[in-house]
Design an enzyme around this catalytic site. Structure first.
Site, PDB file in Angstrom:
ATOM      1  N   MET A 167       0.810  -1.220   0.000  1.00 31.96           N
ATOM      2  CA  MET A 167       0.000   0.000   0.000  1.00 31.96           C
ATOM      3  C   MET A 167       0.846   1.274   0.000  1.00 31.96           C
ATOM      4  O   MET A 167       0.454   2.282   0.569  1.00 31.96           O
ATOM      5  CB  MET A 167      -0.990  -0.020   1.172  1.00 31.96           C
ATOM      6  CG  MET A 167      -1.947  -1.206   1.138  1.00 31.96           C
ATOM      7  SD  MET A 167      -2.754  -1.492  -0.469  1.00 31.96           S
ATOM      8  CE  MET A 167      -4.152  -0.381  -0.302  1.00 31.96           C
ATOM      9  N   ARG A 168       2.020   1.220  -0.650  1.00 31.23           N
ATOM     10  CA  ARG A 168       2.836   2.437  -0.797  1.00 31.23           C
ATOM     11  C   ARG A 168       3.132   2.686  -2.265  1.00 31.23           C
ATOM     12  O   ARG A 168       3.291   1.740  -3.033  1.00 31.23           O
ATOM     13  CB  ARG A 168       4.164   2.289  -0.053  1.00 31.23           C
ATOM     14  CG  ARG A 168       3.962   2.420   1.396  1.00 31.23           C
ATOM     15  CD  ARG A 168       5.205   2.372   2.219  1.00 31.23           C
ATOM     16  NE  ARG A 168       4.756   2.211   3.578  1.00 31.23           N
ATOM     17  CZ  ARG A 168       4.285   3.184   4.325  1.00 31.23           C
ATOM     18  NH1 ARG A 168       4.229   4.418   3.866  1.00 31.23           N
ATOM     19  NH2 ARG A 168       3.860   2.931   5.547  1.00 31.23           N
ATOM     20  N   HIS A 218      -4.619  -4.802  -8.862  1.00 29.04           N
ATOM     21  CA  HIS A 218      -5.520  -3.747  -8.371  1.00 29.04           C
ATOM     22  C   HIS A 218      -6.959  -4.237  -8.524  1.00 29.04           C
ATOM     23  O   HIS A 218      -7.329  -4.775  -9.573  1.00 29.04           O
ATOM     24  CB  HIS A 218      -5.289  -2.471  -9.185  1.00 29.04           C
ATOM     25  CG  HIS A 218      -6.104  -1.321  -8.685  1.00 29.04           C
ATOM     26  ND1 HIS A 218      -5.788  -0.628  -7.534  1.00 29.04           N
ATOM     27  CD2 HIS A 218      -7.249  -0.769  -9.161  1.00 29.04           C
ATOM     28  CE1 HIS A 218      -6.694   0.321  -7.334  1.00 29.04           C
ATOM     29  NE2 HIS A 218      -7.591   0.247  -8.310  1.00 29.04           N
ATOM     30  N   ASP A 248       4.285   1.611 -13.365  1.00 25.22           N
ATOM     31  CA  ASP A 248       5.038   2.758 -13.870  1.00 25.22           C
ATOM     32  C   ASP A 248       5.021   3.859 -12.810  1.00 25.22           C
ATOM     33  O   ASP A 248       4.667   3.598 -11.656  1.00 25.22           O
ATOM     34  CB  ASP A 248       4.516   3.219 -15.251  1.00 25.22           C
ATOM     35  CG  ASP A 248       3.125   3.819 -15.166  1.00 25.22           C
ATOM     36  OD1 ASP A 248       2.586   3.967 -14.045  1.00 25.22           O
ATOM     37  OD2 ASP A 248       2.565   4.154 -16.237  1.00 25.22           O
ATOM     38  N   GLU A 249       5.333   5.084 -13.206  1.00 21.61           N
ATOM     39  CA  GLU A 249       5.461   6.153 -12.202  1.00 21.61           C
ATOM     40  C   GLU A 249       4.118   6.609 -11.647  1.00 21.61           C
ATOM     41  O   GLU A 249       4.048   7.246 -10.601  1.00 21.61           O
ATOM     42  CB  GLU A 249       6.197   7.368 -12.807  1.00 21.61           C
ATOM     43  CG  GLU A 249       7.696   7.171 -12.972  1.00 21.61           C
ATOM     44  CD  GLU A 249       8.072   6.306 -14.166  1.00 21.61           C
ATOM     45  OE1 GLU A 249       7.157   5.890 -14.934  1.00 21.61           O
ATOM     46  OE2 GLU A 249       9.276   6.017 -14.321  1.00 21.61           O
ATOM     47  N   GLY A 250       3.032   6.313 -12.333  1.00 23.69           N
ATOM     48  CA  GLY A 250       1.716   6.776 -11.883  1.00 23.69           C
ATOM     49  C   GLY A 250       1.088   5.831 -10.867  1.00 23.69           C
ATOM     50  O   GLY A 250       1.664   4.804 -10.501  1.00 23.69           O
ATOM     51  N   ALA A 261     -11.348 -13.730  -7.675  1.00 30.75           N
ATOM     52  CA  ALA A 261     -10.838 -13.604  -9.054  1.00 30.75           C
ATOM     53  C   ALA A 261      -9.359 -13.224  -9.045  1.00 30.75           C
ATOM     54  O   ALA A 261      -8.574 -13.714  -9.873  1.00 30.75           O
ATOM     55  CB  ALA A 261     -11.656 -12.572  -9.822  1.00 30.75           C
ATOM     56  N   GLU A 262      -8.959 -12.382  -8.098  1.00 30.55           N
ATOM     57  CA  GLU A 262      -7.548 -11.980  -8.003  1.00 30.55           C
ATOM     58  C   GLU A 262      -6.653 -13.209  -7.818  1.00 30.55           C
ATOM     59  O   GLU A 262      -5.577 -13.305  -8.396  1.00 30.55           O
ATOM     60  CB  GLU A 262      -7.338 -11.030  -6.816  1.00 30.55           C
ATOM     61  CG  GLU A 262      -7.959  -9.664  -6.999  1.00 30.55           C
ATOM     62  CD  GLU A 262      -7.641  -8.728  -5.831  1.00 30.55           C
ATOM     63  OE1 GLU A 262      -6.476  -8.660  -5.416  1.00 30.55           O
ATOM     64  OE2 GLU A 262      -8.572  -8.061  -5.334  1.00 30.55           O
TER      65      GLU A 262
HETATM   66  C1  GAR Z   1      -6.206  -6.916  -2.767  1.00 35.89           C
HETATM   67  O1  GAR Z   1      -7.570  -6.767  -3.029  1.00 35.89           O
HETATM   68  C2  GAR Z   1      -5.381  -6.101  -3.726  1.00 35.89           C
HETATM   69  O2  GAR Z   1      -5.900  -6.069  -5.020  1.00 35.89           O
HETATM   70  C3  GAR Z   1      -5.467  -4.737  -3.101  1.00 35.89           C
HETATM   71  O3  GAR Z   1      -5.343  -4.968  -1.717  1.00 35.89           O
HETATM   72  C4  GAR Z   1      -5.838  -6.269  -1.415  1.00 35.89           C
HETATM   73  C5  GAR Z   1      -4.745  -7.031  -0.713  1.00 35.89           C
HETATM   74  O4  GAR Z   1      -5.230  -8.263  -0.237  1.00 35.89           O
HETATM   75  N1  GAR Z   1      -4.436  -3.882  -3.572  1.00 35.89           N
HETATM   76  C6  GAR Z   1      -4.606  -2.583  -3.783  1.00 35.89           C
HETATM   77  O5  GAR Z   1      -5.659  -2.001  -3.568  1.00 35.89           O
HETATM   78  C7  GAR Z   1      -3.379  -1.856  -4.299  1.00 35.89           C
HETATM   79  N2  GAR Z   1      -3.749  -0.615  -4.885  1.00 35.89           N
HETATM   80  P1  GAR Z   1      -4.230  -9.399   0.233  1.00 35.89           P
HETATM   81  O6  GAR Z   1      -3.262  -8.742   1.232  1.00 35.89           O
HETATM   82  O7  GAR Z   1      -5.092 -10.416   0.893  1.00 35.89           O
HETATM   83  O8  GAR Z   1      -3.497  -9.919  -0.980  1.00 35.89           O
END
Ligand code: GAR
Length: 212
Positions: free
Chosen positions: A96-97, A115, A147-149, A179-180
């Protein structure tokens, strides 16, 4: 290019670590072939993902952001660990950084993020809530090169998920998370294939492969 017989992955996380576990499970099951996790790095002491890494016997590193005077100093320590572990690919999994432009430039085409939205829709914080507030009928998740954004880099793979009328942020987040867990291992396998076959620039390899 990948230097050794097995691609060396680092996972950076800040919390629960369920995506890290999905990646580790996929490696164990052989669905990310010829790969190993050589470093799991958390910026947060309380991250459950760090404990999960230790339980699995994987090298786990706490590089506590609050113990470093600046982002630069914090990232310098991360880079030291990545260099020592000789990583081929860095996977952000709930990290989250925002990475500095210098960090990104050092490993461009070799840093992935997941994401929980269909990018370019809803980058940044609380994408599941953003999708619900916008009245969308579907959302999903995207794996992209960093990338940088913020969540702007080229996509590798995305998965769609329906939004149901009774959905809350929690129910939608849980559906997207499932799904992730399928998407991230598939995206990593694809990027590694590109790195093995190609010029060493995974980013352009994936884009070339898309035309096939
Ligand atoms: C996940 O949903 C991931 O996509 C999101 O945080 C969660 C982490 O879950 N990431 C973001 O929002 C990054 N911008 P996890 O720690 O159980 O993998």
């Amino acid at each position: 290019m990948i230097r050794g017989p097995r691609a060396r992955l680092a996972v950076l996380l800040s919390g629960r670590g369920s995506n890290f576990e999905a990646i580790a499970d996929a490696i164990d099951a052989g669905s990310i072939p010829h790969a190993e996790i050589v470093a799991v790095i958390s910026d947060t002491p309380a991250a459950a993902g760090l404990e999960a890494a230790r339980r699995r016997g994987l090298p786990a590193f706490l590089i506590d952001r609050s113990r470093h005077s600046s982002r630069q100093a914090h990232e310098r320590e991360i880079v030291r660990v990545l260099d020592e572990a000789a990583t081929d690919l860095v996977c952000l999994a709930g990290y989250m950084r925002i990475l500095s432009p210098e960090f990104v430039a050092r490993d461009r085409g070799r840093i992935l993020n997941i994401h929980p939205s269909l990018l370019p829709r809803f980058p940044g914080l609380h994408p599941q809530k953003q999708a619900l507030d916008a009245g969308e009928s579907e959302s999903g998740c995207t794996v992209h090169f960093v990338d940088e954004g913020t969540d702007t880099g080229p996509p590798v793979l995305a998965a769609r998920v329906p939004i149901l009328p009774a959905d809350t942020v929690e129910s939608l987040s849980a559906r997207i998370l499932e799904a992730e867990h399928r998407l991230y291992p598939a995206a990593i396998a694809r990027v590694l294939e590109g790195l093995r076959e190609g010029s060493g620039d995974a980013h352009s390899d994936v884009h070339r492969n898309r035309g096939k």
